[in-house]
Design a protein around this motif. Structure first.
Motif, PDB file in Angstrom:
ATOM      1  N   GLN A   1       0.825  -1.208   0.000  1.00 11.49           N
ATOM      2  CA  GLN A   1       0.000   0.000   0.000  1.00 11.49           C
ATOM      3  C   GLN A   1       0.863   1.264   0.000  1.00 11.49           C
ATOM      4  O   GLN A   1       0.496   2.261  -0.623  1.00 11.49           O
ATOM      5  N   ILE A   2       1.992   1.227   0.659  1.00  9.21           N
ATOM      6  CA  ILE A   2       2.913   2.367   0.641  1.00  9.21           C
ATOM      7  C   ILE A   2       3.527   2.510  -0.749  1.00  9.21           C
ATOM      8  O   ILE A   2       3.590   3.610  -1.300  1.00  9.21           O
ATOM      9  N   PHE A   3       3.944   1.405  -1.339  1.00 12.29           N
ATOM     10  CA  PHE A   3       4.538   1.454  -2.679  1.00 12.29           C
ATOM     11  C   PHE A   3       3.533   1.990  -3.698  1.00 12.29           C
ATOM     12  O   PHE A   3       3.905   2.696  -4.642  1.00 12.29           O
ATOM     13  N   LYS A   4       2.257   1.683  -3.499  1.00  9.71           N
ATOM     14  CA  LYS A   4       1.194   2.105  -4.422  1.00  9.71           C
ATOM     15  C   LYS A   4       1.133   3.626  -4.570  1.00  9.71           C
ATOM     16  O   LYS A   4       0.607   4.145  -5.561  1.00  9.71           O
ATOM     17  N   ILE A   5       1.688   4.351  -3.622  1.00  4.32           N
ATOM     18  CA  ILE A   5       1.717   5.816  -3.695  1.00  4.32           C
ATOM     19  C   ILE A   5       2.440   6.268  -4.959  1.00  4.32           C
ATOM     20  O   ILE A   5       2.021   7.243  -5.606  1.00  4.32           O
ATOM     21  N   LEU A   6       3.522   5.577  -5.325  1.00  6.77           N
ATOM     22  CA  LEU A   6       4.327   6.005  -6.475  1.00  6.77           C
ATOM     23  C   LEU A   6       3.546   5.984  -7.785  1.00  6.77           C
ATOM     24  O   LEU A   6       3.482   7.006  -8.467  1.00  6.77           O
ATOM     25  N   PRO A   7       2.943   4.843  -8.187  1.00  4.58           N
ATOM     26  CA  PRO A   7       2.191   4.886  -9.454  1.00  4.58           C
ATOM     27  C   PRO A   7       0.981   5.813  -9.395  1.00  4.58           C
ATOM     28  O   PRO A   7       0.641   6.436 -10.408  1.00  4.58           O
TER      29      PRO A   7
ATOM     30  N   GLY B   1      -1.130  10.714 -11.794  1.00 12.14           N
ATOM     31  CA  GLY B   1      -2.027  11.809 -11.452  1.00 12.14           C
ATOM     32  C   GLY B   1      -3.281  11.342 -10.721  1.00 12.14           C
ATOM     33  O   GLY B   1      -4.305  12.014 -10.733  1.00 12.14           O
ATOM     34  N   GLY B   2      -3.178  10.186 -10.078  1.00  8.12           N
ATOM     35  CA  GLY B   2      -4.302   9.633  -9.322  1.00  8.12           C
ATOM     36  C   GLY B   2      -4.463  10.316  -7.978  1.00  8.12           C
ATOM     37  O   GLY B   2      -3.754  11.269  -7.640  1.00  8.12           O
ATOM     38  N   GLU B   3      -5.375   9.818  -7.192  1.00 11.32           N
ATOM     39  CA  GLU B   3      -5.676  10.398  -5.880  1.00 11.32           C
ATOM     40  C   GLU B   3      -4.719   9.861  -4.815  1.00 11.32           C
ATOM     41  O   GLU B   3      -5.129   9.252  -3.827  1.00 11.32           O
ATOM     42  N   TRP B   4      -3.447  10.117  -5.014  1.00 14.10           N
ATOM     43  CA  TRP B   4      -2.437   9.591  -4.112  1.00 14.10           C
ATOM     44  C   TRP B   4      -2.542  10.224  -2.721  1.00 14.10           C
ATOM     45  O   TRP B   4      -2.274   9.550  -1.728  1.00 14.10           O
ATOM     46  N   GLU B   5      -2.943  11.487  -2.629  1.00  7.98           N
ATOM     47  CA  GLU B   5      -3.061  12.118  -1.310  1.00  7.98           C
ATOM     48  C   GLU B   5      -4.203  11.490  -0.509  1.00  7.98           C
ATOM     49  O   GLU B   5      -4.092  11.315   0.700  1.00  7.98           O
ATOM     50  N   LYS B   6      -5.280  11.136  -1.177  1.00 11.65           N
ATOM     51  CA  LYS B   6      -6.386  10.435  -0.509  1.00 11.65           C
ATOM     52  C   LYS B   6      -5.912   9.065  -0.011  1.00 11.65           C
ATOM     53  O   LYS B   6      -6.268   8.640   1.096  1.00 11.65           O
ATOM     54  N   HIS B   7      -5.090   8.400  -0.818  1.00 12.36           N
ATOM     55  CA  HIS B   7      -4.526   7.100  -0.428  1.00 12.36           C
ATOM     56  C   HIS B   7      -3.643   7.255   0.815  1.00 12.36           C
ATOM     57  O   HIS B   7      -3.705   6.432   1.729  1.00 12.36           O
ATOM     58  N   VAL B   8      -2.838   8.307   0.844  1.00 13.99           N
ATOM     59  CA  VAL B   8      -1.989   8.584   2.011  1.00 13.99           C
ATOM     60  C   VAL B   8      -2.852   8.812   3.247  1.00 13.99           C
ATOM     61  O   VAL B   8      -2.569   8.277   4.323  1.00 13.99           O
ATOM     62  N   ASP B   9      -3.923   9.599   3.089  1.00 13.31           N
ATOM     63  CA  ASP B   9      -4.822   9.844   4.222  1.00 13.31           C
ATOM     64  C   ASP B   9      -5.441   8.548   4.739  1.00 13.31           C
ATOM     65  O   ASP B   9      -5.556   8.336   5.949  1.00 13.31           O
TER      66      ASP B   9
ATOM     67  N   LEU C   1       9.894  12.448  -2.620  1.00 21.13           N
ATOM     68  CA  LEU C   1       8.749  11.586  -2.316  1.00 21.13           C
ATOM     69  C   LEU C   1       9.117  10.124  -2.573  1.00 21.13           C
ATOM     70  O   LEU C   1       8.877   9.260  -1.736  1.00 21.13           O
ATOM     71  N   ARG C   2       9.724   9.868  -3.732  1.00 19.43           N
ATOM     72  CA  ARG C   2      10.117   8.500  -4.093  1.00 19.43           C
ATOM     73  C   ARG C   2      11.109   7.928  -3.075  1.00 19.43           C
ATOM     74  O   ARG C   2      10.946   6.806  -2.605  1.00 19.43           O
ATOM     75  N   LYS C   3      12.111   8.718  -2.712  1.00 19.23           N
ATOM     76  CA  LYS C   3      13.109   8.279  -1.730  1.00 19.23           C
ATOM     77  C   LYS C   3      12.432   7.980  -0.389  1.00 19.23           C
ATOM     78  O   LYS C   3      12.719   6.965   0.254  1.00 19.23           O
ATOM     79  N   THR C   4      11.510   8.837   0.014  1.00 14.14           N
ATOM     80  CA  THR C   4      10.827   8.685   1.295  1.00 14.14           C
ATOM     81  C   THR C   4       9.923   7.455   1.297  1.00 14.14           C
ATOM     82  O   THR C   4       9.826   6.755   2.309  1.00 14.14           O
ATOM     83  N   VAL C   5       9.283   7.158   0.168  1.00 15.61           N
ATOM     84  CA  VAL C   5       8.459   5.946   0.070  1.00 15.61           C
ATOM     85  C   VAL C   5       9.313   4.714   0.345  1.00 15.61           C
ATOM     86  O   VAL C   5       8.913   3.826   1.111  1.00 15.61           O
ATOM     87  N   PHE C   6      10.481   4.644  -0.247  1.00 15.35           N
ATOM     88  CA  PHE C   6      11.349   3.480  -0.012  1.00 15.35           C
ATOM     89  C   PHE C   6      11.879   3.445   1.424  1.00 15.35           C
ATOM     90  O   PHE C   6      12.032   2.367   2.003  1.00 15.35           O
ATOM     91  N   GLU C   7      12.119   4.599   2.020  1.00 19.48           N
ATOM     92  CA  GLU C   7      12.514   4.642   3.432  1.00 19.48           C
ATOM     93  C   GLU C   7      11.389   4.105   4.312  1.00 19.48           C
ATOM     94  O   GLU C   7      11.637   3.371   5.276  1.00 19.48           O
TER      95      GLU C   7
END
Length: 92
Positions: A22-28, A33-41, A77-83
């Protein structure tokens, strides 16, 4: 006083794998241009609800990084996702 929730190792392993996905899904979502911020919330709501189960030295940095994603450029953002994925490996 809260009741402690006991989760067996197999269930925790399955959950942490799901959480990493689910965290990795943030990248695609971000790239498309999807609702990545909603996913983060949604992830933040889930993690706050499980803080009694997941509380460890890595929980707070994970929450902090997840909260900060919306303020980062894509490179960071990409670096932080992998962290964050690495932090999940050491949650429990």
């Amino acid at each position: 006083m809260t009741d402690q929730i006991i989760v067996d190792d197999l269930t925790m392993e399955g959950y942490t794998n799901r959480l990493k996905n689910q965290i990795f899904k943030i990248l695609p979502l971000h790239e498309e241009g999807g609702e990545w911020e909603k996913h983060v919330d949604t992830l933040l709501i889930e993690l706050y609800g499980l803080q009694d189960v997941l509380m460890s030295i890595n929980f707070l940095p994970l929450i902090g990084k997840l909260n900060s994603l919306r303020f980062l450029n894509y490179k960071h953002l990409r670096k932080t996702v992998f962290e964050m994925i690495n932090l999940v490996d050491d949650l429990c």
